[in-house]
Design a protein around this motif. Sequence first.
Motif: not given
Length: 308
Positions: A295-304
Amino acid sequence: MDRIDAMRAFVAVVTEGSFSKAAITMQLSPQLVSKYVAKLEDELHTRLLNRTTRKVSITEAGSQYFTHAQQVLLSIDEMAAQLGGLQQHPKGILRISAPVSFALKHMARLITDFQSQYPSVTVDLQLSDRKVDIVEEGFDIALRIGQLESSSLVAKQIAPIRVVLCASPEYLKIHGLPKKLEDLEAHRYLHYSYMNVETKGHIYKYLKAKQFKEHSIFRSNNGDVLVEAAIAGGGLILQPTFIASDALHTGKLVVVLPEYEPDPLGLYAVYAHRKLLPHKVRCFIDFMTDYYGAPPYWDEHITQAPNS
């Protein structure tokens, strides 16, 4: 008859001094070379060559035509060489239209890296969230985000675009964490003016249909403004992760109701023609296709949000 081929046959006969030698040079039969020249004379209504059984001589009209024909053929050959060079070594101006927020956040390094590999290509990047007419407005490529309708244009998907509902931790502490869609009625919602309710996903239709607190609704046609408002505690936003990624990575925003995340949109490179595509356009599309990752780099480590 192809006028250019006939012109080449005539020039070859004059240069070589005979039909047979011209035929060898052009890799044609003497009969076909003779036919080309005869057809050319018929079209011009002028005798260009005097023919005898032993030799060929040029007429006065033929001599004048020979000079001009050489210039025309030289110009055609030079243009073909230049275009061939463009196909082998892309150069020239590449005009691109791109959405404002995406370009500001994710295209500066892309363009810089592309030009490092293809230094002869000048990029003219124009930012606009409207749907430009790439043919009428002279763009080589338009980048578009959404679920594209069928059209006469060619579209190449570059990356998936996630859209998430999120808010700041501070806002959620004050107003509570939504557990189900119905809980959203008690929350402030920061509305993106261009949100497409036809996009697949229940949350789109719900956010469009439900009435939120009138005094708290904030509308804008720019996602960056809405993200900043959400960080400041203004309410919930439904935005692409490529816009909200920095805030999501640092925990300034957190994803809520992840089970209702809508189907991804797409980032597409749209262009006019598949055949005879200029090499600069093909090189840019190929370069961009794998640039952002999968997936695109901006979708890494997204906080929920905790306990969401």
